[in-house]
Design a protein around this motif. Structure first.
Motif, mmCIF file in Angstrom:
data_model
loop_
_atom_site.group_PDB
_atom_site.id
_atom_site.type_symbol
_atom_site.label_atom_id
_atom_site.label_comp_id
_atom_site.label_asym_id
_atom_site.label_seq_id
_atom_site.Cartn_x
_atom_site.Cartn_y
_atom_site.Cartn_z
ATOM 1 N N ALA A 24 0.848 -1.209 0.000
ATOM 2 C CA ALA A 24 0.000 0.000 0.000
ATOM 3 C C ALA A 24 0.879 1.253 0.000
ATOM 4 N N TRP A 25 1.968 1.205 0.728
ATOM 5 C CA TRP A 25 2.861 2.355 0.872
ATOM 6 C C TRP A 25 3.760 2.528 -0.368
ATOM 7 N N THR A 26 4.290 1.436 -0.895
ATOM 8 C CA THR A 26 5.147 1.577 -2.078
ATOM 9 C C THR A 26 4.331 2.050 -3.283
ATOM 10 N N GLU A 27 3.031 1.713 -3.301
ATOM 11 C CA GLU A 27 2.178 2.181 -4.394
ATOM 12 C C GLU A 27 2.012 3.705 -4.333
ATOM 13 N N VAL A 28 1.846 4.245 -3.137
ATOM 14 C CA VAL A 28 1.757 5.703 -2.970
ATOM 15 C C VAL A 28 3.026 6.353 -3.555
ATOM 16 N N GLN A 29 4.174 5.781 -3.243
ATOM 17 C CA GLN A 29 5.443 6.357 -3.704
ATOM 18 C C GLN A 29 5.650 6.180 -5.204
ATOM 19 N N ARG A 30 5.209 5.013 -5.705
ATOM 20 C CA ARG A 30 5.369 4.743 -7.143
ATOM 21 C C ARG A 30 4.585 5.769 -7.966
ATOM 22 N N ARG A 31 3.367 6.065 -7.514
ATOM 23 C CA ARG A 31 2.537 7.046 -8.230
ATOM 24 C C ARG A 31 3.211 8.413 -8.240
ATOM 25 N N ARG A 32 3.838 8.781 -7.121
ATOM 26 C CA ARG A 32 4.495 10.076 -7.031
ATOM 27 C C ARG A 32 5.727 10.130 -7.946
ATOM 28 N N THR A 257 -8.568 -7.811 3.152
ATOM 29 C CA THR A 257 -9.083 -6.829 4.119
ATOM 30 C C THR A 257 -7.997 -5.871 4.604
ATOM 31 N N ALA A 258 -6.770 -6.049 4.121
ATOM 32 C CA ALA A 258 -5.649 -5.218 4.577
ATOM 33 C C ALA A 258 -5.797 -3.786 4.076
ATOM 34 N N PRO A 259 -5.149 -2.833 4.758
ATOM 35 C CA PRO A 259 -5.089 -1.478 4.216
ATOM 36 C C PRO A 259 -4.455 -1.526 2.819
ATOM 37 N N ARG A 260 -4.997 -0.732 1.885
ATOM 38 C CA ARG A 260 -4.480 -0.781 0.509
ATOM 39 C C ARG A 260 -4.626 0.585 -0.145
ATOM 40 N N PHE A 261 -3.838 0.792 -1.209
ATOM 41 C CA PHE A 261 -3.936 2.047 -1.931
ATOM 42 C C PHE A 261 -5.269 2.114 -2.667
ATOM 43 N N ALA A 262 -5.964 3.239 -2.550
ATOM 44 C CA ALA A 262 -7.205 3.447 -3.309
ATOM 45 C C ALA A 262 -7.436 4.944 -3.436
ATOM 46 N N CYS A 263 -7.652 5.424 -4.641
ATOM 47 C CA CYS A 263 -7.918 6.849 -4.824
ATOM 48 C C CYS A 263 -9.395 7.050 -5.133
ATOM 49 N N SER A 264 -9.959 8.085 -4.519
ATOM 50 C CA SER A 264 -11.396 8.333 -4.686
ATOM 51 C C SER A 264 -11.676 9.399 -5.747
ATOM 52 N N CYS A 265 -10.666 9.736 -6.551
ATOM 53 C CA CYS A 265 -10.925 10.755 -7.573
ATOM 54 C C CYS A 265 -11.798 10.179 -8.696
ATOM 55 N N ASP A 295 -4.749 16.927 -13.342
ATOM 56 C CA ASP A 295 -4.134 15.662 -12.904
ATOM 57 C C ASP A 295 -4.415 15.460 -11.429
ATOM 58 N N CYS A 296 -4.790 14.236 -11.047
ATOM 59 C CA CYS A 296 -5.003 13.935 -9.634
ATOM 60 C C CYS A 296 -3.643 13.821 -8.956
ATOM 61 N N GLU A 297 -3.431 14.621 -7.917
ATOM 62 C CA GLU A 297 -2.112 14.600 -7.286
ATOM 63 C C GLU A 297 -1.920 13.389 -6.383
ATOM 64 N N PHE A 298 -2.992 12.668 -6.083
ATOM 65 C CA PHE A 298 -2.872 11.469 -5.262
ATOM 66 C C PHE A 298 -2.470 10.249 -6.095
ATOM 67 N N CYS A 299 -3.115 10.071 -7.251
ATOM 68 C CA CYS A 299 -2.888 8.836 -8.003
ATOM 69 C C CYS A 299 -2.301 9.086 -9.383
#
Ligand SMILES: [Zn+2]
Length: 328
Positions: A24-32, A257-265, A295-299
């Motif tokens: 979940a965390w590496t996905e946040v960084q990969r998108r950035r 059910t684990a915390p995971r990356f998800a953008c609501s845009c 551009d969505c700055e989250f995803c």
């Protein structure tokens, strides 16, 4: 894999939670990193954002709030804004706005509290707001009672949780480029008892004993080192810290059910934003650039609206396509 574990100290009004975010965390960084305008996070910003996400997951799971928990730091240094948003299903996203250089090893205060104006806000935004209802927001400064800058996010949030929930809380947080993790220990209110301070006699003794138990557990939790939190698996951490305590464990949240990356845009939400600009501003951008690109700055999702799309957005409400008005 990301995971979240909850536990109780048997017979004591103390609970605990440990979160370990990997994918979940590496996905946040990969998108950035994929964003050609910003590029990857500088290491101190990455550490701050990772800790914010870990803390956000712990806080969301702790209060089980039906809506999004948004942790924001409004900085007055090079980091202008850092946001971590966690939904009730533990879908999470995060981003930071950085202006200028953040040197390696920069302290928290140097990033977000350079002039003592930095603030941390915790917002609880319910899934559906009643008419006239506002999301709840609590704001805490990034300084202690003596106005000295705090250098750990955990200290800022412990302060907030003591203030808002009136519950003693101990928090340990850490993040690097692979893992964002956190441990939370919280004292629970005693069932059927009123204000502890007002009690006398036998109850006073009982309170003292419970204080000792909590203090012992909190001291053990605080002894957890950053490196241990990042490198050890959850079982090892719990065994090392609490091997003399009786823990009641719950089914961990992992896998689906684990915390995971998800953008609501969504395209609808961006359309609402353009509507908010007003028709003349929107037409100015169209005239200048041919289309409106957001551009969505989250995803990193890219949304583009041409003249026809923009005309749709500003049609009278009755003429709008059925998909738009339902969006919040
Ligand atoms: Zn997005």
């Amino acid at each position: 894999m990301s995971e979240l574990h909850k536990f109780l100290f048997e017979g004591l009004p103390v609970r605990g939670m440990i979160v370990r975010l990997t994918d979940a965390w590496t996905e946040v960084q990969r998108r950035r990193a994929a964003n050609s305008t910003t590029g990857a996070y500088a290491q101190p910003v990455q550490a701050l954002l990772g800790e914010m996400i870990a803390a956000g997951v712990l806080m969301q799971s702790n209060i089980k709030f039906n809506g999004s928990l948004i942790l924001q730091i409004f900085g007055d240094g090079p980091v202008k804004l850092a946001v971590a948003e966690i939904q009730s299903d533990l879908g999470l996203r995060a981003t930071a706005t950085v202006r200028g250089e953040v040197p390696a090893g920069a302290a928290l205060s140097a990033m977000v509290n350079l002039h003592g104006q930095g603030r941390c806000a915790i917002t609880l935004d319910p899934k559906s707001l009643l008419p006239g209802q506002q999301p709840y927001q609590g704001v805490v400064p990034l300084t202690n009672a003596d106005y000295r800058p705090l250098e750990k996010l955990s200290d800022v949030l412990q302060h907030y949780m003591r203030q808002s929930e009136q519950l003693e809380t101990t928090l340990v947080l850490a993040a690097d480029d692979r893992v964002a993790a956190g441990l939370l220990i919280q004292r629970l209110p005693l069932q059927g008892k009123g204000n502890l301070e007002g009690q006398r006699g036998q109850d006073e003794h009982e309170t003292e004993v419970l204080n000792e138990h909590y203090n012992r557990i909190a001291t053990l939790a605080s002894s957890l080192k950053r490196d241990e939190l990042l490198t050890l698996d959850v079982e090892t951490i719990l065994r090392r810290l609490f091997w003399e305590e009786k823990l009641q464990r719950f089914e961990p949240l992992q896998g689906e059910t684990a915390p995971r990356f998800a953008c609501s845009c969504s395209r609808e939400r961006v359309g609402k934003m353009i509507q908010g600009l007003g028709v003349s501003e929107a037409h100015d951008i169209l005239a200048e650039q041919g289309s409106i690109a957001v551009d969505c700055e989250f995803c990193g999702a890219q949304y583009r609206f041409d003249a026809v799309d923009v005309a749709q957005i500003f049609k009278a409400p009755g003429e709008q396509p059925p998909s738009s008005p339902a969006v919040q």
